[in-house]
Enzyme design. Structure first.
Site, PDB file in Angstrom:
ATOM      1  N   ASP A 144      -0.445  -2.185  -4.298  1.00  0.00           N
ATOM      2  CA  ASP A 144      -1.720  -2.591  -3.888  1.00  0.00           C
ATOM      3  C   ASP A 144      -2.763  -1.418  -3.624  1.00  0.00           C
ATOM      4  OD1 ASP A 144      -4.052  -4.081  -2.744  1.00  0.00           O
ATOM      5  OD2 ASP A 144      -2.805  -4.873  -0.868  1.00  0.00           O
ATOM      6  N   ASP A 153      -5.822   2.595   2.044  1.00  0.00           N
ATOM      7  CA  ASP A 153      -6.575   1.623   2.780  1.00  0.00           C
ATOM      8  C   ASP A 153      -6.578   1.918   4.146  1.00  0.00           C
ATOM      9  OD1 ASP A 153      -6.664   0.357   0.378  1.00  0.00           O
ATOM     10  OD2 ASP A 153      -5.544  -1.597   1.137  1.00  0.00           O
ATOM     11  N   ARG A 208     -12.285   1.001  -6.656  1.00  0.00           N
ATOM     12  CA  ARG A 208     -12.257   1.214  -5.378  1.00  0.00           C
ATOM     13  C   ARG A 208     -12.059   2.401  -4.951  1.00  0.00           C
ATOM     14  NH1 ARG A 208      -8.732  -3.704  -2.656  1.00  0.00           N
ATOM     15  NH2 ARG A 208      -9.757  -5.310  -3.409  1.00  0.00           N
ATOM     16  N   ASP A 251       0.880  -1.250   0.084  1.00  0.00           N
ATOM     17  CA  ASP A 251      -0.026  -0.114  -0.186  1.00  0.00           C
ATOM     18  C   ASP A 251       0.771   1.351  -0.062  1.00  0.00           C
ATOM     19  OD1 ASP A 251      -2.189  -1.706   0.287  1.00  0.00           O
ATOM     20  OD2 ASP A 251      -2.182  -1.442   2.491  1.00  0.00           O
TER      21      ASP A 251
END
Length: 685
Positions: A212, A216, A269, A189
């Protein structure tokens, strides 16, 4: 209070103001809003249908605190809760400037408040932790200037993962601000917020090319604001809620505000949500995404006043696993394949904090102008909002060759002095551009035309709001004194704008070009005294041709004098421009980004002056001495350009100085990326 769905739809500013917008980092301070307790939801209301549409031995420099480090967040990060009065980051602690990975890793992990200023590019090693580095509580991490970068690694905000912990631990990480950084190239991330971390503000950053997630937020984290960020070249952008088994940690938490973010071809996302007590998604600009928001596992999402352009699924509740909840209002959908799916009711964000929505129609202007690095504080967004509401500057004056007195024309005034008309459909538009005499033609909405349509002399064609001309283009045949500004040109079946056959005094300014089958702007067949300024060439193929063919010298020699400045050649493939015979062609203060084939080509003895530009990721910035393709060599002089991750420019000969025709002032090339991305394109006049 619970919300339900409802049916609703909803001047480049002066150059000095735009320079101020990108140069200053003055801060807009918004006081934290205390909330005595977590609000209790009222009875649900039935939903209505969806709307269409130092290292210890390497002490870093100390510095006075950055003015922007004292700025306060809005949204959930401003709420008083969990013993934290809003989010203040490292306020009150020392301010340090770090230039190495060793310094950076040391200071972000120290106990106590610190303002950590990042200067230049810091490459984070992968090491044994997959390149993820822990940030301790009470930190402000802020980039200096417009090029501060963290590359190769990411930031973890939170104590180590423990699935048995289902309530906030005493050592939960809290009170973190991350601003004005480009985070790129992480093997995991870019930012990971976990394990009940709270009061986090992630603002005015740029995220790209992570392996990734970009940001998040999971495992019970809470009271987070993600605002004014630019997400691009990234696949999985924002995850809110780790997985379907995380309910014991997540239910009643994961309260996050997402506003004024630019989701620029970030595939999915944006965010994907599970279990969230409330995700407030407002005033974001979605551009060319697979899907926008997905709400699952009974998450509560309020989507309002967002602008979706070319998004397959703007909002979904039936995605993967249990259904979520979405209430939507005031969103605009353009060229999207599906409506926003809605279900259920959600809490009202105003029971936590106050906020004010920008008009949805202004979002494509405000967000690209204000989101990302180099745009801290109120200035850039205030200028952008003013540009969106002040209306077009129909009487604005061009610079460069379009301003030169020649061929019986005193500069370029367009339709000045003529009537002002508004075109809302193709029939009216085509009638107006074919009218004899001066006319100011205001274009509103989306106008679909075919082929190339002729424009008579003495016209100003100017878009109102997010005006679009699609399917066809404009043709100038022995025309003169025409201004074209503030228009989205999309999907032209030939050229989007063709300036030909001895046309002169044409100003093409603050437009966006995308998807033309042939040229975006072609200037050919003896055309002269043209300025192409502050346009956004958005992933175009053949951006700009000057000089029709190798055999057109008899028509073109002595003509094709063109100024090309402050344009954003944004992953456009070639011809920025490709020149035959024209001299001087003056190419200055443009931002060349990711031009796969080449930047500029001077051929057939064309004379091109290239100065003060910024080339990034351009393998062949300039051709001249070797010619290009089947065309013979040209001449090109380059001076004071910046080349980043780009090849060497090919130069040859001498070129007539543009200053013999007109006065001009160069912006420093280091400022060009911020200046041009903030100022080029539609909605910024």
């Amino acid at each position: 209070m619970l919300l339900r769905t409802s049916r609703a739809s909803q001047r480049r500013s002066r150059r000095q103001r735009m320079l101020t917008a990108v140069a200053l980092a003055t801060a807009l301070t918004v006081p934290a809003v205390p909330v005595a307790a977590v609000p209790v939801a009222a009875a649900p209301v039935a939903a209505l249908p969806v709307a269409a549409a130092p290292a210890a031995d390497a002490l870093p420099k100390t510095a006075r605190p950055a003015t922007s480090a004292a700025a306060a967040p809005d949204g959930f990060a401003s709420v008083t809760a969990l013993g934290q009065a809003g989010t203040t980051g490292g306020a009150g602690g020392p301010t340090v400037t770090v230039t190495t990975a060793e310094q950076f890793i040391d200071y972000i992990s120290r106990p106590g408040p610190y303002v950590v200023q990042v200067s230049g590019t810091i490459d984070l090693p992968t090491g044994s932790n997959d390149g993820m580095y822990h940030v301790a509580s009470d930190k402000t991490i802020i980039g200096l200037g417009a090029d501060a970068t963290l590359s190769g690694g990411g930031l973890t905000i939170g104590v180590p993962v423990d699935d048995t912990v289902t309530s906030p631990p005493a050592n939960a990480v809290h009170n973190i601000i991350i601003r004005n950084l480009h985070l790129t190239g992480a093997s995991d991330d870019l930012i990971n917020v976990q394990m009940f971390s709270h009061h986090i503000w992630i603002d005015h950053n740029e995220f790209s090319n992570g392996d990734d997630g970009a940001v998040d937020i999971k495992r019970g984290s809470d009271f987070v604001t993600v605002s004014w960020n630019h997400f691009h070249d990234h696949y999985k952008t924002l995850l809110l809620g780790h997985d379907e088994d995380a309910g014991p940690q997540d239910i009643g938490r994961l309260r996050v505000t997402y506003h004024h973010n630019h989701f620029n071809r970030s595939d999915q996302r944006n965010p994907r949500v599970r279990f969230s007590a409330l995700a407030h998604v407002y005033n974001n600009y979605y551009y060319d995404n697979s899907y926008g928001v997905a709400s699952t596992y009974d998450a509560a999402v309020l989507m309002e006043n967002n602008y979706f352009y070319s998004v397959n699924n703007p909002g979904r509740v039936d995605f993967s696993g249990d259904l979520g909840r979405i209430v939507e209002r005031g969103n605009i959908l353009v060229a999207c394949n599906h409506a926003i799916e809605t279900r259920g009711t959600v809490p009202d964000p105003r029971s936590y904090y106050p906020y004010q929505l920008d008009p949805t129609a202004d979002v494509p202007t405000i967000v690209p102008a204000g989101a990302g690095v180099g745009k801290l504080g109120a200035t850039a967004t205030t200028v952008a909002r003013a540009a969106a509401t002040d209306g077009p500057a129909a009487s604005a004056v061009p610079d460069g060759f379009a301003a030169v007195d020649a061929l019986g024309q005193n500069g370029t005034t367009g339709g000045l002095g003529g009537p002002v008309v508004t075109a809302t459909n193709a029939s009216d538009f085509l009638e107006y551009i074919d009218t004899v005499g001066p006319l100011i033609i205001q274009v509103t909405g989306r106008i679909a035309i075919t082929s190339k349509q002729g424009v008579r002399p003495n016209k100003t064609i100017i878009g109102i709001g997010n005006a679009e001309i699609t399917g066809g283009g404009l043709d100038f045949y022995r025309s003169y004194n025409v201004i074209v500004r503030n228009i989205n040109f999309t999907l032209a079946e030939d050229d989007a704008v063709n300036v030909g056959q001895n046309s002169h005094h044409i100003w093409i300014d603050h437009n966006r070009f995308s998807g033309a089958v042939d040229g975006s702007v072609d200037i050919v067949r003896g055309a002269d005294y043209v300025t192409v300024s502050w346009n956004h060439f958005d992933h175009s193929d053949k951006s700009m041709l000057i000089g029709h063919s190798d055999g057109s010298g008899s028509t073109d020699i002595g003509h094709l004098k063109v100024s090309i400045h402050h344009n954003f050649f944004d992953n456009s493939r070639q011809r920025h421009p490709r020149v035959r015979f024209g001299e001087p062609v003056h190419v200055y203060n443009n931002y060349f980004l990711g031009n796969a084939l080449y930047g500029i080509a001077s051929t057939e003895n064309g004379g091109v002056m290239v100065e003060g530009n910024y080339f990034k990721d351009v393998p062949y910035p300039m051709y001249s001495a070797s010619g290009y393709a089947d065309s013979g060599p040209g001449r090109a002089v380059q001076r004071n350009n910046i080349f980043v991750n780009s090849g060497a420019p090919e130069t040859s000969g001498t070129v007539v100085e543009p200053g013999t025709y007109y006065a001009y002032q160069l912006d420093p090339p280091t400022n060009v990326p911020a200046l041009v991305t903030a100022g080029a394109g539609v909605g910024r006049i």
